[in-house]
Design a protein around this motif. Sequence first.
Motif, PDB file in Angstrom:
ATOM      1  N   GLY A 122       0.772  -1.263  -0.036  1.00 53.64           N
ATOM      2  CA  GLY A 122      -0.149  -0.053  -0.049  1.00 53.64           C
ATOM      3  C   GLY A 122       0.969   1.361   0.012  1.00 53.64           C
ATOM      4  N   TYR A 123       1.993   1.178   0.573  1.00 50.83           N
ATOM      5  CA  TYR A 123       2.828   2.313   0.857  1.00 50.83           C
ATOM      6  C   TYR A 123       3.499   2.592  -0.771  1.00 50.83           C
ATOM      7  CZ  TYR A 123       2.749   1.947   5.753  1.00 50.83           C
ATOM      8  OH  TYR A 123       2.373   2.142   7.263  1.00 50.83           O
ATOM      9  N   ILE A 124       3.777   1.520  -1.482  1.00 47.87           N
ATOM     10  CA  ILE A 124       4.232   1.550  -2.628  1.00 47.87           C
ATOM     11  C   ILE A 124       2.921   2.192  -3.576  1.00 47.87           C
ATOM     12  CG2 ILE A 124       5.224   0.529  -4.697  1.00 47.87           C
ATOM     13  CD1 ILE A 124       7.042   0.442  -2.443  1.00 47.87           C
ATOM     14  N   ASP A 125       1.933   1.981  -3.567  1.00 41.83           N
ATOM     15  CA  ASP A 125       0.638   2.190  -4.325  1.00 41.83           C
ATOM     16  C   ASP A 125       0.623   3.526  -3.967  1.00 41.83           C
ATOM     17  OD1 ASP A 125       0.417  -0.291  -5.576  1.00 41.83           O
ATOM     18  OD2 ASP A 125      -1.190  -0.985  -4.229  1.00 41.83           O
ATOM     19  N   ASN A 126       0.902   4.178  -2.895  1.00 39.54           N
ATOM     20  CA  ASN A 126       0.723   5.496  -2.470  1.00 39.54           C
ATOM     21  C   ASN A 126       1.879   6.508  -3.205  1.00 39.54           C
ATOM     22  OD1 ASN A 126      -2.008   5.225  -1.686  1.00 39.54           O
ATOM     23  ND2 ASN A 126      -0.988   4.786   0.599  1.00 39.54           N
ATOM     24  N   GLY A 127       2.677   5.874  -3.896  1.00 34.45           N
ATOM     25  CA  GLY A 127       3.723   6.688  -4.432  1.00 34.45           C
ATOM     26  C   GLY A 127       5.327   6.490  -4.147  1.00 34.45           C
ATOM     27  N   ASN A 128       5.409   5.776  -3.402  1.00 30.64           N
ATOM     28  CA  ASN A 128       6.786   5.431  -2.598  1.00 30.64           C
ATOM     29  C   ASN A 128       7.292   4.469  -3.488  1.00 30.64           C
ATOM     30  OD1 ASN A 128       6.761   7.106   0.038  1.00 30.64           O
ATOM     31  ND2 ASN A 128       5.149   5.793   0.252  1.00 30.64           N
ATOM     32  N   VAL A 129       8.657   4.369  -3.554  1.00 30.22           N
ATOM     33  CA  VAL A 129       9.398   3.345  -4.218  1.00 30.22           C
ATOM     34  C   VAL A 129       9.992   2.299  -3.437  1.00 30.22           C
ATOM     35  CG1 VAL A 129      11.653   2.953  -5.447  1.00 30.22           C
ATOM     36  CG2 VAL A 129      10.102   4.949  -6.203  1.00 30.22           C
ATOM     37  N   ILE A 130      10.215   2.724  -2.088  1.00 32.21           N
ATOM     38  CA  ILE A 130      10.647   1.555  -0.811  1.00 32.21           C
ATOM     39  C   ILE A 130       9.834   1.687   0.167  1.00 32.21           C
ATOM     40  CG2 ILE A 130      12.687   1.218   0.251  1.00 32.21           C
ATOM     41  CD1 ILE A 130      14.615   2.020  -1.690  1.00 32.21           C
ATOM     42  N   ALA A 131       9.771   0.793   0.767  1.00 32.31           N
ATOM     43  CA  ALA A 131       8.845   0.628   2.171  1.00 32.31           C
ATOM     44  C   ALA A 131       9.649  -0.569   2.929  1.00 32.31           C
ATOM     45  CB  ALA A 131       7.403   0.358   1.956  1.00 32.31           C
ATOM     46  N   GLY A 132       9.681  -0.415   4.204  1.00 35.18           N
ATOM     47  CA  GLY A 132      10.158  -1.453   5.033  1.00 35.18           C
ATOM     48  C   GLY A 132      10.502  -0.930   6.404  1.00 35.18           C
ATOM     49  N   ILE A 133      11.124  -1.737   7.190  1.00 34.53           N
ATOM     50  CA  ILE A 133      11.530  -1.509   8.532  1.00 34.53           C
ATOM     51  C   ILE A 133      12.577  -0.444   8.793  1.00 34.53           C
ATOM     52  CG2 ILE A 133      10.895  -3.914   9.384  1.00 34.53           C
ATOM     53  CD1 ILE A 133      13.941  -4.476   9.403  1.00 34.53           C
ATOM     54  N   ALA A 134      12.656   0.184   9.712  1.00 33.92           N
ATOM     55  CA  ALA A 134      13.598   1.241  10.024  1.00 33.92           C
ATOM     56  C   ALA A 134      15.100   0.619  10.110  1.00 33.92           C
ATOM     57  CB  ALA A 134      13.259   1.975  11.221  1.00 33.92           C
ATOM     58  N   ASN A 159      15.470   5.946   6.837  1.00 36.00           N
ATOM     59  CA  ASN A 159      15.834   4.832   6.118  1.00 36.00           C
ATOM     60  C   ASN A 159      15.443   3.248   6.242  1.00 36.00           C
ATOM     61  OD1 ASN A 159      17.355   6.655   4.544  1.00 36.00           O
ATOM     62  ND2 ASN A 159      18.757   6.929   6.155  1.00 36.00           N
ATOM     63  N   THR A 160      15.152   2.543   5.321  1.00 31.49           N
ATOM     64  CA  THR A 160      14.706   1.093   5.457  1.00 31.49           C
ATOM     65  C   THR A 160      16.155   0.370   5.541  1.00 31.49           C
ATOM     66  OG1 THR A 160      14.605   0.845   2.908  1.00 31.49           O
ATOM     67  CG2 THR A 160      12.544   1.476   4.404  1.00 31.49           C
ATOM     68  N   HIS A 161      15.853  -0.981   5.899  1.00 30.75           N
ATOM     69  CA  HIS A 161      17.090  -1.757   6.156  1.00 30.75           C
ATOM     70  C   HIS A 161      16.695  -2.959   5.078  1.00 30.75           C
ATOM     71  CE1 HIS A 161      19.671  -4.897   7.888  1.00 30.75           C
ATOM     72  NE2 HIS A 161      20.611  -3.971   8.241  1.00 30.75           N
ATOM     73  N   VAL A 162      17.657  -3.786   4.661  1.00 29.86           N
ATOM     74  CA  VAL A 162      17.448  -4.900   3.800  1.00 29.86           C
ATOM     75  C   VAL A 162      16.825  -6.069   4.381  1.00 29.86           C
ATOM     76  CG1 VAL A 162      19.677  -5.914   4.192  1.00 29.86           C
ATOM     77  CG2 VAL A 162      18.863  -6.183   1.966  1.00 29.86           C
ATOM     78  N   ALA A 163      16.629  -6.172   5.781  1.00 30.32           N
ATOM     79  CA  ALA A 163      16.117  -7.264   6.439  1.00 30.32           C
ATOM     80  C   ALA A 163      14.722  -7.356   6.323  1.00 30.32           C
ATOM     81  CB  ALA A 163      16.256  -6.867   8.071  1.00 30.32           C
ATOM     82  N   CYS A 164      14.172  -6.284   5.965  1.00 30.47           N
ATOM     83  CA  CYS A 164      12.579  -6.360   5.309  1.00 30.47           C
ATOM     84  C   CYS A 164      12.382  -4.981   4.557  1.00 30.47           C
ATOM     85  CB  CYS A 164      11.749  -6.424   6.610  1.00 30.47           C
ATOM     86  SG  CYS A 164       9.989  -6.459   6.018  1.00 30.47           S
ATOM     87  N   GLN A 165      12.602  -5.086   3.391  1.00 29.58           N
ATOM     88  CA  GLN A 165      12.785  -3.780   2.596  1.00 29.58           C
ATOM     89  C   GLN A 165      11.830  -4.355   1.056  1.00 29.58           C
ATOM     90  OE1 GLN A 165      16.121  -0.828   2.080  1.00 29.58           O
ATOM     91  NE2 GLN A 165      16.526  -2.234   0.620  1.00 29.58           N
ATOM     92  N   LEU A 166      10.898  -3.468   0.857  1.00 29.33           N
ATOM     93  CA  LEU A 166      10.092  -3.659  -0.205  1.00 29.33           C
ATOM     94  C   LEU A 166      10.487  -2.603  -1.415  1.00 29.33           C
ATOM     95  CD1 LEU A 166       7.623  -5.317  -1.737  1.00 29.33           C
ATOM     96  CD2 LEU A 166       6.375  -3.567  -0.876  1.00 29.33           C
TER      97      LEU A 166
END
Length: 202
Positions: A122-134, A159-166
């Motif tokens: 949903g975050y991506i659908d709202n215009g973001n390119v990346i979404a995930g944990i801090a 910023n997001t982390h590769v541990a959970c990064q869409l």
Amino acid sequence: VWFGQSKDDSMNERVTILVSGGGASEKMLRMTLNAIQKYKNYTNYFLIVLCPVHQCEVPVKLCNELSLPCHKFFTSDDQMAGSKLHAEVLDSFVPNIKTPLMLTMDADCFPIADGWLDTLVGYIDNGNVIAGIAHPYKPPDDTIQGIERRIRSQLCWRNTHVACQLIRMDVMKDLGVKFSDGDDTGLEIVKRVRDAGFGVRV
């Protein structure tokens, strides 16, 4: 080396979930895969477990035991371990992604509620390119204390982390950014996405 289904069987899924299973205990990997199965989402996903050759028996057994849908196993060289699973192996796998979105997930990072994937999408659908944990907080050195120590950190709240990064695959490929460009945490990808004027949701 591929195990499971053909390379073209993810065309009807929206997200490819890459679980980095290298170095994870069977108990830890079971918790992660069980959580992915347990907490429901409307978003269709394609699950892939990345693991070194000598560790493939465990994820194969667990995915079959849990009856997880659309699973595949990608094995890396025996020497590829630790940070290499987060960088070089992920980079080598990116060209194989057929879905519009890719979610990287460490074996010790697992969902805890229904709709977790739907929320990220949903975050991506709202215009973001990346979404995930801090991104975890890491002060620059021990000589800086107090609020300055926090401000001069890695801006973990942004910023997001590769541990959970869409991430949107089209933008990642257009920017030509790789996991190995940074410190294997995905931070460099986030920086490049921000520099290009795109949104990041933590």
